[in-house]
Write a protein that holds these residues in place. Structure first.
Motif, PDB file in Angstrom:
ATOM      1  N   ASP A 120      65.943  -2.144  35.596  1.00  0.00           N
ATOM      2  CA  ASP A 120      64.616  -2.822  35.934  1.00  0.00           C
ATOM      3  C   ASP A 120      64.458  -4.170  35.132  1.00  0.00           C
ATOM      4  N   SER A 121      63.644  -5.066  35.684  1.00  0.00           N
ATOM      5  CA  SER A 121      63.305  -6.187  35.289  1.00  0.00           C
ATOM      6  C   SER A 121      62.093  -5.734  34.194  1.00  0.00           C
ATOM      7  N   VAL A 122      61.902  -6.375  32.844  1.00  0.00           N
ATOM      8  CA  VAL A 122      61.042  -5.997  32.040  1.00  0.00           C
ATOM      9  C   VAL A 122      60.485  -7.414  31.295  1.00  0.00           C
ATOM     10  N   VAL A 123      59.364  -7.761  31.720  1.00  0.00           N
ATOM     11  CA  VAL A 123      59.102  -9.050  30.990  1.00  0.00           C
ATOM     12  C   VAL A 123      57.551  -8.678  30.104  1.00  0.00           C
ATOM     13  N   LEU A 134      55.221 -16.275  29.179  1.00  0.00           N
ATOM     14  CA  LEU A 134      56.197 -15.458  28.960  1.00  0.00           C
ATOM     15  C   LEU A 134      56.506 -15.412  27.486  1.00  0.00           C
ATOM     16  N   GLU A 135      56.858 -14.303  26.847  1.00  0.00           N
ATOM     17  CA  GLU A 135      57.010 -13.946  25.472  1.00  0.00           C
ATOM     18  C   GLU A 135      58.491 -13.466  25.141  1.00  0.00           C
ATOM     19  N   TRP A 136      58.930 -12.643  26.018  1.00  0.00           N
ATOM     20  CA  TRP A 136      60.268 -12.135  26.217  1.00  0.00           C
ATOM     21  C   TRP A 136      60.714 -11.219  27.266  1.00  0.00           C
ATOM     22  N   TRP A 137      61.906 -11.149  27.778  1.00  0.00           N
ATOM     23  CA  TRP A 137      62.434 -10.596  29.052  1.00  0.00           C
ATOM     24  C   TRP A 137      63.723 -10.017  28.803  1.00  0.00           C
ATOM     25  N   ASN A 138      64.287  -9.172  29.499  1.00  0.00           N
ATOM     26  CA  ASN A 138      65.497  -8.447  29.310  1.00  0.00           C
ATOM     27  C   ASN A 138      66.524  -9.045  30.448  1.00  0.00           C
ATOM     28  N   SER A 139      67.809  -8.896  30.248  1.00  0.00           N
ATOM     29  CA  SER A 139      68.747  -9.694  31.156  1.00  0.00           C
ATOM     30  C   SER A 139      68.490  -9.389  32.656  1.00  0.00           C
ATOM     31  N   GLY A 160      65.273 -14.717  37.994  1.00  0.00           N
ATOM     32  CA  GLY A 160      65.842 -16.145  37.439  1.00  0.00           C
ATOM     33  C   GLY A 160      65.212 -16.633  36.246  1.00  0.00           C
ATOM     34  N   LEU A 161      64.812 -16.052  35.374  1.00  0.00           N
ATOM     35  CA  LEU A 161      64.077 -16.488  34.253  1.00  0.00           C
ATOM     36  C   LEU A 161      65.210 -16.770  33.224  1.00  0.00           C
ATOM     37  N   LYS A 162      65.075 -17.985  32.659  1.00  0.00           N
ATOM     38  CA  LYS A 162      65.946 -18.374  31.731  1.00  0.00           C
ATOM     39  C   LYS A 162      65.535 -18.813  30.477  1.00  0.00           C
ATOM     40  N   THR A 163      66.188 -18.400  29.536  1.00  0.00           N
ATOM     41  CA  THR A 163      65.687 -18.050  28.061  1.00  0.00           C
ATOM     42  C   THR A 163      64.985 -19.280  27.255  1.00  0.00           C
ATOM     43  N   ALA A 164      66.031 -20.325  27.379  1.00  0.00           N
ATOM     44  CA  ALA A 164      65.456 -21.681  26.819  1.00  0.00           C
ATOM     45  C   ALA A 164      64.632 -22.377  27.359  1.00  0.00           C
ATOM     46  N   HIS A 165      64.262 -22.294  28.547  1.00  0.00           N
ATOM     47  CA  HIS A 165      63.600 -23.271  29.343  1.00  0.00           C
ATOM     48  C   HIS A 165      61.963 -22.968  29.717  1.00  0.00           C
ATOM     49  N   ASP A 166      62.242 -21.321  30.021  1.00  0.00           N
ATOM     50  CA  ASP A 166      61.060 -20.585  30.650  1.00  0.00           C
ATOM     51  C   ASP A 166      59.962 -20.088  29.693  1.00  0.00           C
ATOM     52  N   ARG A 167      60.541 -19.938  28.375  1.00  0.00           N
ATOM     53  CA  ARG A 167      59.719 -19.047  27.479  1.00  0.00           C
ATOM     54  C   ARG A 167      58.291 -20.138  27.241  1.00  0.00           C
TER      55      ARG A 167
END
Length: 434
Positions: A106-109, A117-122, A129-136
């Protein structure tokens, strides 16, 4: 406290020594100043050592010192050591939490108090569609822009989950659930329910198709039985009784098919197309008349069915669906309340501004243990009594779905041998002034 007293005595001793030496040279004031300056120099030197230790080498052992400064440095070192141990444990715990979250399907955000957005899992990257570098640091509604999700997020009413398609794959169905925690922060979880959604769709299609296909043979069977029933006086008594029983069971089967078709339509159709401002008074009066006719047909001593209107309540909704829901509640009271009992159909406005329609009786009542399951399909409190009265077990399920389509809720109050009250509560936004 002992060290502090010793430090005060040391300052007093240095001051006295300075005064004595200064008096010998004829300048006692200068001697006092010199003694205090020596004391100040000592403390400044220790303070400099403390500053260098804290800023340059905080992980090393503290510099050697005696007295008050030695005790202070030892306390700071022990405090730092305990803090490093605590921080290490917290970092390890956080790492385990992140690892376990990464292992989840399951997605965890994690969102801060502003919804950023602070953190989310793969899994969130794959589903949302969350991307680590751009969406944080981005606000969640900047990325999940579906109007349904935006309303759900802004409502702060997260008791029920939200079902929507994936923002990056319309073939996937996701179920969103938000939980508030900490300082107004939010934890968003998204679950892939595509397979369950397809199974539910298959179930709905199966029930709708089977119910539809049963209507034609039932209509033919009912027609022939009605013809044979008209000739029952020409048939042998045993055959005549069989015809009557077949007619009764055929009518029961027709009622079941009709309820299944209605329930399937309520589940599949989004509704709202035929909603209009309608007056409940004539609708409720018509339902009361039908209930009195049913009571006279089923009971030797008909029940006293009363209509209590607290003004002419106007409601935005579907007349056909509301008639079906309210009729089910009233007819259930007629079927299950004993002969001669008192049934009240009432409507009005609550102090909260919400509108309500309720059915109250003084019959046998219901054990509270059954109340949470009453709106389930085919759930029966007393199976034998329900079959005898001709109930299909779908009435309250239909009521539940109709109320959901009208943003309303069903409140059930009952105790054994104290009657029952079924109240439909409609939000104030559904009410129209008369």
């Amino acid at each position: 406290m002992h060290l502090w007293s010793r430090e005060l005595w040391r300052i007093a001793w240095l001051g006295t020594l300075g005064v004595v030496l200064g008096w010998l040279f004829g300048a006692p004031g200068f001697g006092l100043a010199l003694g205090l300056a020596a004391c100040l120099f000592h403390h400044l030197r220790q303070l400099r050592a403390l500053y260098q230790w804290l800023t340059l080498e905080p992980s090393e052992e503290p510099p050697a010192a005696k007295g008050l400064w030695g005790d202070l440095l030892d306390r700071l070192y022990r405090y730092q050591k305990s803090q490093r141990i605590t921080q290490g444990r917290l970092r390890a715990m956080l790492a385990r939490i992140q690892e376990s979250s990464e292992a989840m399907r399951d997605s965890v955000v994690m969102l801060d108090r502003h919804g950023d957005l602070e953190w989310w899992n793969s899994a969130a990257t794959e589903m949302l569609g969350l991307k680590t570098a751009h969406d944080r640091g981005q606000h969640i509604t900047n990325l999940l822009r579906d109007p349904g999700f935006v309303r759900y997020f802004a409502s702060r009413e997260y008791r029920e989950p939200l079902t929507l398609t994936s923002p990056i794959d319309e073939r996937r169905i996701l179920q969103y659930q938000i939980t508030l925690y900490g300082d107004d922060e939010r934890l968003l979880m998204a679950r892939d329910i595509t397979r369950l959604h397809r199974l539910e769709q298959m179930r709905q299609d199966f029930v709708a198709n089977v119910s539809h296909e049963l209507r034609t043979p039932l209509t033919v069977l009912s027609g022939y039985l009605e013809t044979y029933g008209d000739l029952s006086d020409q048939l042998p008594p045993r055959l005549g009784r069989g015809i009557l029983q077949m007619q009764s069971q055929t009518r029961r089967m027709e009622n079941l098919v009709n309820d299944l078709l209605l329930l399937s339509r309520l589940e599949i159709d989004q509704g709202g197309k035929d909603h209009q401002s309608l007056s409940l008074a004539p609708l409720l009066d018509s339902i009361c008349q039908d209930a009195r006719a049913l009571s006279a047909q089923q009971h030797k001593t008909p029940q006293r069915i009363e209509l209590d209107l607290e003004g002419d309540l106007r409601l935005m909704g579907s007349e056909q669906e509301l008639r079906s829901a309210i009729s089910n509640l009233v007819f259930n009271a007629v079927r299950y309340a004993p002969a001669g009992s008192h049934i009240i159909l009432r409507c009005g406005v609550l102090p909260t501004g919400e509108g309500y329609v309720e059915v109250q009786d003084n019959g046998h009542g219901i054990d509270p243990i059954h109340i949470p399951r009453l709106t389930e399909r085919f759930y029966r409190v007393d199976k034998g009594r329900s079959t005898a009265t001709g109930g299909t077990g779908l009435g309250l399920a239909i009521v539940k779905h109709v109320l959901l389509r009208h943003d309303a809720r069903l409140v059930i109050d009952s105790l054994p041998e104290q009657g029952a009250r079924f109240r439909c509560v409609f939000p104030a936004t559904r009410l129209h002034p008369t």
